[in-house]
Structure formats: C-alpha cells, structure tokens
Design a protein around this motif. Structure first.
Motif, PDB file in Angstrom:
ATOM      1  N   GLU A 158      36.640  47.936  32.435  1.00 14.52           N
ATOM      2  CA  GLU A 158      37.349  49.160  32.015  1.00 14.52           C
ATOM      3  C   GLU A 158      38.709  49.309  32.730  1.00 14.52           C
ATOM      4  O   GLU A 158      39.736  49.580  32.106  1.00 14.52           O
ATOM      5  CB  GLU A 158      36.415  50.335  32.364  1.00 14.52           C
ATOM      6  N   ARG A 159      38.724  49.074  34.061  1.00 17.02           N
ATOM      7  CA  ARG A 159      39.935  49.361  34.853  1.00 17.02           C
ATOM      8  C   ARG A 159      41.088  48.390  34.544  1.00 17.02           C
ATOM      9  O   ARG A 159      42.237  48.672  34.822  1.00 17.02           O
ATOM     10  CB  ARG A 159      39.613  49.334  36.352  1.00 17.02           C
ATOM     11  N   PHE A 160      40.777  47.214  33.960  1.00 17.66           N
ATOM     12  CA  PHE A 160      41.841  46.224  33.711  1.00 17.66           C
ATOM     13  C   PHE A 160      42.101  45.968  32.215  1.00 17.66           C
ATOM     14  O   PHE A 160      43.100  45.353  31.863  1.00 17.66           O
ATOM     15  CB  PHE A 160      41.489  44.883  34.364  1.00 17.66           C
ATOM     16  N   LEU A 208      38.843  31.689  48.946  1.00 10.32           N
ATOM     17  CA  LEU A 208      38.952  31.435  47.508  1.00 10.32           C
ATOM     18  C   LEU A 208      39.949  32.407  46.877  1.00 10.32           C
ATOM     19  O   LEU A 208      40.784  32.004  46.059  1.00 10.32           O
ATOM     20  CB  LEU A 208      37.576  31.577  46.832  1.00 10.32           C
ATOM     21  N   ALA A 209      39.899  33.674  47.279  1.00 10.17           N
ATOM     22  CA  ALA A 209      40.791  34.685  46.688  1.00 10.17           C
ATOM     23  C   ALA A 209      42.255  34.322  46.966  1.00 10.17           C
ATOM     24  O   ALA A 209      43.114  34.420  46.077  1.00 10.17           O
ATOM     25  CB  ALA A 209      40.460  36.070  47.249  1.00 10.17           C
ATOM     26  N   ARG A 210      42.546  33.884  48.178  1.00 13.98           N
ATOM     27  CA  ARG A 210      43.923  33.508  48.525  1.00 13.98           C
ATOM     28  C   ARG A 210      44.403  32.356  47.632  1.00 13.98           C
ATOM     29  O   ARG A 210      45.531  32.338  47.132  1.00 13.98           O
ATOM     30  CB  ARG A 210      43.960  33.100  50.005  1.00 13.98           C
ATOM     31  N   TYR A 211      43.504  31.408  47.418  1.00 12.88           N
ATOM     32  CA  TYR A 211      43.829  30.235  46.601  1.00 12.88           C
ATOM     33  C   TYR A 211      44.011  30.648  45.129  1.00 12.88           C
ATOM     34  O   TYR A 211      44.971  30.231  44.465  1.00 12.88           O
ATOM     35  CB  TYR A 211      42.687  29.221  46.746  1.00 12.88           C
ATOM     36  N   LEU A 212      43.105  31.478  44.639  1.00 16.33           N
ATOM     37  CA  LEU A 212      43.195  31.899  43.228  1.00 16.33           C
ATOM     38  C   LEU A 212      44.513  32.617  42.963  1.00 16.33           C
ATOM     39  O   LEU A 212      45.165  32.396  41.939  1.00 16.33           O
ATOM     40  CB  LEU A 212      42.024  32.838  42.879  1.00 16.33           C
ATOM     41  N   LYS A 213      44.905  33.462  43.910  1.00 17.16           N
ATOM     42  CA  LYS A 213      46.139  34.233  43.753  1.00 17.16           C
ATOM     43  C   LYS A 213      47.353  33.311  43.615  1.00 17.16           C
ATOM     44  O   LYS A 213      48.234  33.528  42.785  1.00 17.16           O
ATOM     45  CB  LYS A 213      46.299  35.137  44.986  1.00 17.16           C
ATOM     46  N   THR A 214      47.387  32.259  44.416  1.00 19.64           N
ATOM     47  CA  THR A 214      48.563  31.381  44.445  1.00 19.64           C
ATOM     48  C   THR A 214      48.558  30.354  43.326  1.00 19.64           C
ATOM     49  O   THR A 214      49.597  30.018  42.769  1.00 19.64           O
ATOM     50  CB  THR A 214      48.617  30.639  45.802  1.00 19.64           C
ATOM     51  N   PRO A 225      50.101  45.786  37.665  1.00 20.09           N
ATOM     52  CA  PRO A 225      50.918  46.410  38.703  1.00 20.09           C
ATOM     53  C   PRO A 225      50.437  45.923  40.067  1.00 20.09           C
ATOM     54  O   PRO A 225      49.272  45.523  40.207  1.00 20.09           O
ATOM     55  CB  PRO A 225      50.629  47.906  38.537  1.00 20.09           C
ATOM     56  N   GLU A 226      51.320  45.976  41.048  1.00 15.71           N
ATOM     57  CA  GLU A 226      51.001  45.390  42.344  1.00 15.71           C
ATOM     58  C   GLU A 226      49.678  45.908  42.926  1.00 15.71           C
ATOM     59  O   GLU A 226      48.884  45.129  43.468  1.00 15.71           O
ATOM     60  CB  GLU A 226      52.147  45.632  43.320  1.00 15.71           C
ATOM     61  N   ALA A 227      49.453  47.196  42.744  1.00 13.86           N
ATOM     62  CA  ALA A 227      48.258  47.808  43.351  1.00 13.86           C
ATOM     63  C   ALA A 227      46.966  47.226  42.778  1.00 13.86           C
ATOM     64  O   ALA A 227      45.916  47.269  43.430  1.00 13.86           O
ATOM     65  CB  ALA A 227      48.290  49.317  43.135  1.00 13.86           C
ATOM     66  N   ASP A 228      47.029  46.693  41.574  1.00  8.34           N
ATOM     67  CA  ASP A 228      45.807  46.153  40.938  1.00  8.34           C
ATOM     68  C   ASP A 228      45.609  44.669  41.208  1.00  8.34           C
ATOM     69  O   ASP A 228      44.556  44.111  40.884  1.00  8.34           O
ATOM     70  CB  ASP A 228      45.886  46.332  39.410  1.00  8.34           C
ATOM     71  N   GLN A 229      46.616  44.008  41.759  1.00  8.51           N
ATOM     72  CA  GLN A 229      46.544  42.541  41.856  1.00  8.51           C
ATOM     73  C   GLN A 229      45.463  42.081  42.824  1.00  8.51           C
ATOM     74  O   GLN A 229      44.687  41.176  42.524  1.00  8.51           O
ATOM     75  CB  GLN A 229      47.907  41.969  42.242  1.00  8.51           C
ATOM     76  N   GLU A 230      45.394  42.734  43.976  1.00  5.83           N
ATOM     77  CA  GLU A 230      44.403  42.342  44.979  1.00  5.83           C
ATOM     78  C   GLU A 230      42.975  42.640  44.479  1.00  5.83           C
ATOM     79  O   GLU A 230      42.106  41.750  44.524  1.00  5.83           O
ATOM     80  CB  GLU A 230      44.712  43.073  46.297  1.00  5.83           C
ATOM     81  N   PRO A 231      42.718  43.856  43.972  1.00 11.48           N
ATOM     82  CA  PRO A 231      41.371  44.137  43.466  1.00 11.48           C
ATOM     83  C   PRO A 231      40.954  43.174  42.348  1.00 11.48           C
ATOM     84  O   PRO A 231      39.797  42.731  42.293  1.00 11.48           O
ATOM     85  CB  PRO A 231      41.465  45.570  42.929  1.00 11.48           C
ATOM     86  N   PHE A 232      41.897  42.807  41.479  1.00 16.06           N
ATOM     87  CA  PHE A 232      41.580  41.872  40.391  1.00 16.06           C
ATOM     88  C   PHE A 232      41.172  40.512  40.973  1.00 16.06           C
ATOM     89  O   PHE A 232      40.135  39.948  40.622  1.00 16.06           O
ATOM     90  CB  PHE A 232      42.806  41.720  39.476  1.00 16.06           C
TER      91      PHE A 232
END
Ligand SMILES: C[S@@+](CC[C@H](N)C(=O)[O-])C[C@H]1O[C@@H](n2cnc3c(N)ncnc32)[C@H](O)[C@@H]1O
Length: 263
Positions: A158-160, A208-214, A225-232
């Motif tokens: 729902e949130r994304f 894993l999260a650090r790797y997925l982000k990059t 938006p930036e605020a949602d990037q980390e939670p996603f």
C-alpha cells in the motif's frame, strides 16, 4: 544514457562482479591466449576494477574503457591516469562507434542493463576486426529471482504502490538460445553461450540492503522520495533474508564468447 551510479560505493561493494570477471578472463584465456599486444574495449567498465585485470594481460596492448555513467568514468579516469595504454570514454554502448576496430571486446555485469541486445550486438560487431572476439558475461535467465520476487511484493505494498504505476523493468536477463540467435544475426560465428549459477551470500540483512541500494534497486529508488528509499530497500532485503538467513542472492550469469565473421 543510463542512470547514474554511486561509483565510490560500487568500488567497495563490487567484489562479486570483480571475482566473476577474473574467472571469466582466466577460463577464456586458457583456450585462447592473448599475445599481449592486442587492442581491446571494456564495454561498461564501471570504476575499472575488471579493466585493470584485463590490462595485466595486455602489457603492450591498449584498452578503450567505455561506460555511460559520468561518475563511473570519472573514477576509471582517476584509476588509469598516466597509463598510456588506456583511454576512458563516456559512451552509451548503443551508440558505440570506433575509429579503429579492435581485437577483443570484453564486458562484465553490463549487458543486462541494456534492453535492446540486437542493437547492442550489432554495434559491438562493427567495433571488432574481422576474426576479433567478444567475451562477455551479464545477468541471464533466472538471475536474482529471489530479489525480483521480493521487490515486486514490496512494490505492491500500500505505502509504495502509487509510485510504481506504469513501471516496466528495463533489464534484460536473456537465455543462451536467444542470445546465440541474436549474436548470429549480428554477424558473429563460433558462438558459445551458457548460464552458470553464482549464489552470493551476504553477512547480514544490513550488508544486503547496502548492496541492493547501490547495485540492484537503483531504478526503483529513482521513483521514490528520499524518505521512502531506505524503508523500501530494507523491506526488500528483509524479504530476501526471510528465504534464507544470512541472505543469499541467487545470481545466474549468462556467458558469451563469439568471433566476428570474416567478410
Ligand atoms: C554493474 S556495473 C559493471 C562494471 C564493471 N564491468 C564490473 O564488472 O564491475 C554496470 C555498468 O554498466 C554501465 N552501463 C549500463 N548501461 C550502459 C550503456 N548503455 N552503455 C554503457 N555503459 C552502460 C553502467 O554505467 C555501469 O557502470
């Protein structure tokens, strides 16, 4: 032009890609040793970690290192400053044109970022001398299916959900048969294509999260938006870790070796 990369993070996190590149070089050059004075293109050179290993095999040769990302090109230029064997150029491979065709095109972890493989292979064929060869590896059919599934689930939350209306994945994880046919159509012969698995374990969900982000979720994060990037990113990593913890990315690599036909 493709999306930008965080070159500094990629340099730190690209151990898996560097290892696969080294293995591919070793395997191919056992059967077809280089003389050491060949000209080569590294197609999608990133920060140049794999290019550096190619250069070790070309003490009297030359390498044109190309990439579409300005940040990657800057990093590669810094790495090879003062090495007269290397030219680093910002080029979209779909527009690649060279003044002098080369003996070898090498590429790792790049072609799956480009949707139009027919056009890509046509460009590469034209950049090779007759009898020159293409050696490449990229994501292939079934690549990172755990991450893909987890990402689709999180995109549907729902949130994304609203952010991904009309989303189309522009990556191409091709199979060996299709790739063979595309290479043939582009004028290549002596073609070998195959898949192999490279399951890659991460120390923790945070790693894993650090790797997925990059590396993997860059296109998705562009939409948020930036605020949602980390939670996603965290939500995707948690779902991958729910399958197996410490988490494993089920990488499947598509390899291709082919020679440009003589006219
Ligand atoms: C995962 S990195 C691989 C870098 C390096 N070859 C390695 O193995 O570490 C993928 C690279 O492909 C580049 N790339 C993606 N699409 C491209 C295109 N159309 N033309 C040129 N480079 C492209 C990206 O900018 C990025 O540097």
């Amino acid at each position: 032009m493709t999306l930008e990369w965080d070159a500094a993070e990629y340099e730190v996190l690209s151990g898996p890609q560097t290892g696969w590149g080294l293995n591919l070089l070793g395997r191919v050059l056992e059967d077809r040793p280089l003389g050491g004075d060949e000209s080569a293109i590294d197609a999608g050179c990133g920060t140049g970690r794999v290019t550096e290993m190619l250069l070790e095999r070309l003490p009297r040769g030359s390498v044109l290192a190309v990439d579409a990302s300005g940040a990657m090109i800057e990093a590669a230029r810094r790495r090879f400053a003062g090495d007269g064997r290397v030219r680093v150029e910002r080029v979209d491979l779909l527009q690649l044109e060279v003044e002098e065709p080369v003996d070898l095109i090498f590429s790792t972890a790049t072609f799956h970022w480009i949707k139009d493989h027919e056009k890509l292979f046509g460009r590469l064929a034209r950049a090779l001398k007759p009898g020159g060869w293409l050696v490449a590896q990229c994501g292939g059919a079934g690549n990172i299916s755990r991450v893909t599934r987890a990402t689709e689930e999180v995109m549907g939350e729902e949130r994304f959900r609203d952010r991904f209306v009309g989303w189309e994945d522009t990556k191409e994880f091709a199979d060996p048969g299709t790739t063979r046919a595309r290479l043939e159509a582009a004028g290549f012969g002596e073609i070998q294509t195959w898949l192999h698995e490279e399951p890659t374990r991460f120390g923790s969900v945070e790693d894993l999260a650090r790797y997925l982000k990059t590396v993997v979720l860059r296109l998705h994060l562009e939409r948020l938006p930036e605020a949602d990037q980390e939670p996603f990113t965290q939500a995707v990593a948690a779902r991958v870790a729910a399958v197996e913890d410490p988490p494993v990315m089920d990488y499947v690599r598509l390899n291709m070796i082919a020679t440009r036909g003589r006219e």
